[in-house]
Design a protein around this motif. Structure first.
Motif, short mmCIF file in Angstrom:
data_model
loop_
_atom_site.label_atom_id
_atom_site.label_comp_id
_atom_site.label_asym_id
_atom_site.label_seq_id
_atom_site.Cartn_x
_atom_site.Cartn_y
_atom_site.Cartn_z
N TYR A 1 0.84 -1.23 0.06
CA TYR A 1 0.10 -0.13 0.04
C TYR A 1 0.91 1.26 0.21
CZ TYR A 1 -4.20 -2.67 0.68
OH TYR A 1 -5.08 -3.68 0.33
N VAL A 2 0.66 2.12 -1.09
CA VAL A 2 1.65 3.34 -1.16
C VAL A 2 0.62 4.53 -0.72
CG1 VAL A 2 2.85 2.52 -3.13
CG2 VAL A 2 0.81 3.60 -3.45
N TYR A 3 -0.45 4.40 -0.45
CA TYR A 3 -1.48 5.47 0.06
C TYR A 3 -2.45 4.96 0.71
CZ TYR A 3 -3.90 9.78 0.33
OH TYR A 3 -4.48 11.02 0.97
N GLY A 4 -2.86 5.23 2.09
CA GLY A 4 -4.17 4.51 2.83
C GLY A 4 -3.61 3.26 3.30
N SER A 5 -4.69 2.52 3.59
CA SER A 5 -4.43 1.23 4.12
C SER A 5 -5.64 0.15 3.60
CB SER A 5 -4.42 1.04 5.62
OG SER A 5 -5.44 1.58 6.31
N ASN A 6 -5.51 -0.95 3.72
CA ASN A 6 -6.44 -1.96 3.26
C ASN A 6 -7.84 -1.71 4.32
OD1 ASN A 6 -8.10 -4.14 2.21
ND2 ASN A 6 -6.79 -5.55 3.35
N GLY A 7 -9.03 -1.56 3.79
CA GLY A 7 -10.05 -1.09 4.53
C GLY A 7 -10.03 -0.03 5.37
N GLY A 8 -9.28 0.98 5.03
CA GLY A 8 -9.10 2.13 5.88
C GLY A 8 -10.15 2.95 5.69
N ASN A 9 -9.96 4.58 6.22
CA ASN A 9 -11.01 5.40 6.19
C ASN A 9 -10.95 6.01 4.80
OD1 ASN A 9 -11.65 5.02 8.87
ND2 ASN A 9 -10.09 6.39 9.43
N GLN A 10 -11.98 6.85 4.66
CA GLN A 10 -12.10 7.46 3.33
C GLN A 10 -11.13 8.49 3.25
OE1 GLN A 10 -15.98 9.04 2.32
NE2 GLN A 10 -17.06 7.01 2.54
N LEU A 11 -10.57 8.89 2.08
CA LEU A 11 -9.53 9.78 2.01
C LEU A 11 -9.60 10.77 0.85
CD1 LEU A 11 -6.52 7.48 2.49
CD2 LEU A 11 -7.27 8.77 4.04
N GLU A 12 -9.01 11.82 0.64
CA GLU A 12 -9.46 12.67 -0.67
C GLU A 12 -8.01 12.61 -1.20
OE1 GLU A 12 -10.56 16.98 -2.13
OE2 GLU A 12 -10.33 16.67 -0.10
N LEU A 13 -7.91 12.31 -2.56
CA LEU A 13 -6.74 12.14 -3.44
C LEU A 13 -7.10 13.45 -4.31
CD1 LEU A 13 -4.32 10.96 -4.25
CD2 LEU A 13 -5.65 9.83 -6.16
N ILE A 14 -6.19 14.43 -4.16
CA ILE A 14 -6.64 15.98 -4.98
C ILE A 14 -5.78 15.61 -6.31
CG2 ILE A 14 -6.46 17.33 -2.80
CD1 ILE A 14 -3.84 18.11 -3.30
N ALA A 15 -6.38 16.58 -7.06
CA ALA A 15 -5.84 16.20 -8.58
C ALA A 15 -4.35 16.85 -8.74
CB ALA A 15 -6.56 17.44 -9.46
N GLY A 16 -3.73 16.08 -9.47
CA GLY A 16 -2.28 16.15 -9.69
C GLY A 16 -1.44 15.15 -10.00
N LYS A 17 -0.11 15.23 -10.03
CA LYS A 17 0.70 14.16 -10.45
C LYS A 17 1.44 13.47 -9.28
CE LYS A 17 4.49 14.44 -12.89
NZ LYS A 17 5.51 14.90 -14.09
N TYR A 18 1.52 12.12 -9.08
CA TYR A 18 2.12 11.37 -8.20
C TYR A 18 2.92 10.31 -8.56
CZ TYR A 18 -1.88 13.49 -5.74
OH TYR A 18 -3.00 14.36 -5.28
N VAL A 19 4.15 10.15 -8.05
CA VAL A 19 5.04 9.04 -8.33
C VAL A 19 5.16 8.02 -7.30
CG1 VAL A 19 7.41 8.63 -9.40
CG2 VAL A 19 6.28 10.57 -10.07
N TYR A 20 5.07 6.74 -7.54
CA TYR A 20 5.10 5.77 -6.39
C TYR A 20 6.30 4.65 -6.89
CZ TYR A 20 0.82 7.65 -5.01
OH TYR A 20 -0.30 8.63 -4.39
N PRO A 21 7.10 4.57 -6.18
CA PRO A 21 8.23 3.55 -6.48
C PRO A 21 7.76 2.11 -6.19
CG PRO A 21 8.91 4.59 -4.60
CD PRO A 21 7.73 5.21 -4.98
N PHE A 22 8.09 1.11 -6.90
CA PHE A 22 7.78 -0.22 -6.61
C PHE A 22 8.89 -1.12 -6.47
CE2 PHE A 22 7.03 0.16 -11.13
CZ PHE A 22 7.61 -0.91 -11.72
N GLN A 23 9.02 -2.29 -5.86
CA GLN A 23 10.20 -3.14 -6.01
C GLN A 23 9.94 -4.80 -5.47
OE1 GLN A 23 13.95 -2.07 -3.93
NE2 GLN A 23 14.22 -4.10 -3.55
N ALA A 24 10.30 -5.69 -6.04
CA ALA A 24 10.16 -7.19 -5.91
C ALA A 24 11.01 -7.91 -6.45
CB ALA A 24 8.59 -7.57 -6.47
N THR A 25 11.21 -9.00 -5.66
CA THR A 25 12.22 -10.21 -6.26
C THR A 25 11.56 -11.33 -6.88
OG1 THR A 25 13.67 -9.52 -4.57
CG2 THR A 25 14.02 -11.82 -5.60
N ILE A 26 11.95 -11.60 -8.10
CA ILE A 26 11.11 -12.61 -9.06
C ILE A 26 11.81 -13.92 -8.27
CG2 ILE A 26 10.93 -13.85 -11.04
CD1 ILE A 26 11.59 -10.70 -12.16
N PRO A 27 10.85 -14.92 -7.86
CA PRO A 27 11.59 -16.21 -7.52
C PRO A 27 12.52 -16.90 -8.62
CG PRO A 27 9.17 -16.10 -7.02
CD PRO A 27 9.39 -15.05 -8.06
#
Length: 418
Positions: free
Chosen positions: A84-110
């Motif tokens: 989760y890069v913003y908020g949480s599973n089953g969390g409260n309501q949030l407002e995502l305002i208009a704009g550009k957002y950049v989220y990194p990700f990473q994982a290891t392939i088995p």
């Protein structure tokens, strides 16, 4: 469309990775209007799926047999990494305002992940997925597939270097007006039983046609047979065979003999190795077909063939022996094996084919080099990439990030707004 997402891989524009490597990159999200959401999460996963439909006869409520359609399917999950890069599973309501957002990700392939594949009735696929969990609306889902290759070094199995030879003959019935008592005999010889895409399968064919039937053509084909295994609603198997590559050698008239030394080039195609996938299996054969004129049926010589991701050293010597560098009588000097290029599967088709994505496999080229290779070159596999986003993105969220609009609500914020 009010939201757009672009998923990019770090230092890997082709999106090709080997099993065991780390995949990383960034997901750039652009929204043009505010959204009420619960969370944003990114998952990296790999799975296989088999599915097809058949017509069957079933008993209806009145006890009568009627025609129906049954779907047979199976799935396997190889790995999944969700964050989760913003908020949480089953969390409260949030407002995502208009704009550009950049989220990194990473994982290891088995390290035991099977190679990517797209077939007529199944696929092995890997993808990065960003999901915006929206309140009282359908989720926004964005996907980007990538290729995973399970390394298959042909030099690890001594049997791959074995010479293959076969002979067959056909005798025609004396009572047939176009026949005769003398046979057609075909002999074929292939120096190795395993190759990598980009290599040339050099072969020798001798066709001795002492009959009164004309041989209209001799075809040499590389064939790929894919077997699909389903578990639901019952255990069932389906297979199909496709032509990967072909060369036509021409006719051999009656009471004549021809010897042909030719080659068949292997295009980009999935390796044979699928030990870690139980619902999709792939085998290759090299098929020599004698086509006969008139109403006579063709006959074949068939050799099993293995396709890998690292060529046999011995086959490299054969491929490159005509371009050895050096003076006559001197010890040969060999050029190093060039690194492979990564090309789309030449035979990917069917209902599982995504028009925007086709797996890419390593393809080698030796037409202008020669060499003896004891170890794969350092650049044979895609390099492990940096895990940090590149400029112009900042290295940390600016002070006025998304949490500013949440009035102190505790949320997870890994990306940043620009």
């Amino acid at each position: 469309m009010t939201s757009k997402c672009t998923i990019q891989f770090d230092n890997n524009p082709l999106g090709v990775y080997y099993a065991g490597q780390t995949i990383s990159g960034v997901a750039e999200l652009i929204t043009t209007r505010p959204k009420t959401i619960r969370s944003i999460y990114i998952s990296v996963n790999g799975h296989s799926e088999v599915r097809w439909t058949e017509s069957v006869y079933k008993q209806n409520n009145q006890g009568k047999r009627e025609k129906a359609f049954e779907t047979f399917s199976a799935t396997e999950l190889y790995f999944t990494s969700e964050k989760y890069v913003y908020g949480s599973n089953g969390g409260n309501q949030l407002e995502l305002i208009a704009g550009k957002y950049v989220y990194p990700f990473q994982a290891t392939i088995p390290p035991n992940a099977p190679t990517s594949f797209i077939g007529t009735d199944g696929k092995i696929t890997y993808e990065v997925v960003m999901v915006i969990d929206r309140v009282l609306r359908y989720n926004n889902t964005f996907k980007q597939e990538f290729t995973v290759i399970s390394p298959y070094d042909l030099n690890l199995n001594p049997m791959n270097g074995n010479l293959m030879e076969k002979e067959d003959r056909k005798v025609f019935c004396l009572s047939l007006c176009c026949g005769g008592k003398n046979p057609i005999t075909i002999k074929a010889r292939v120096p190795f039983s395993a190759y990598a895409p980009g290599q040339r399968i050099r072969f020798n064919v001798v066709l001795d046609n002492q009959s009164d039937v004309r041989c209209s053509d001799v075809k040499v084909r590389l064939m790929r047979k894919v077997t699909y295994n389903c578990h639901t609603p019952e255990i069932k198997t389906k297979w199909n065979e496709v032509k990967v590559s072909q060369v036509l050698l021409g006719e051999v008239v009656k009471q004549n003999r021809a010897e042909m030394n030719e080659f068949l080039e292997i295009p980009s195609t999935v390796p044979s190795s699928m030990e870690n996938c139980s619902i999709i299996k792939i085998i290759y054969t090299l098929k020599f077909t004698v086509k006969l004129a008139g109403f006579y049926s063709d006959f074949d010589l068939v050799f099993p063939l293995t396709i890998g991701t690292v060529p046999l050293q011995a086959s490299l010597m054969e491929e490159q022996e005509s371009v050895i560098v050096g003076q006559p009588g001197a010890i040969p000097v060999f050029k190093p094996m060039p690194p492979p290029t990564y090309q789309e599967d030449s035979t990917a088709k069917g209902k599982y084919q995504d028009k925007t994505f086709i797996p890419k496999y390593p393809v080698f080229s030796y037409q202008n080099t020669s060499g003896t290779i004891r170890d794969p070159p350092a650049n044979l596999y895609p390099s492990v990439v940096s895990h940090q986003p590149k400029a112009p993105y900042p290295t940390s969220p600016p002070p006025n990030d998304l949490n500013e609009s949440l009035n102190g609500t505790n949320t997870s914020q890994i990306g940043w707004k620009t």
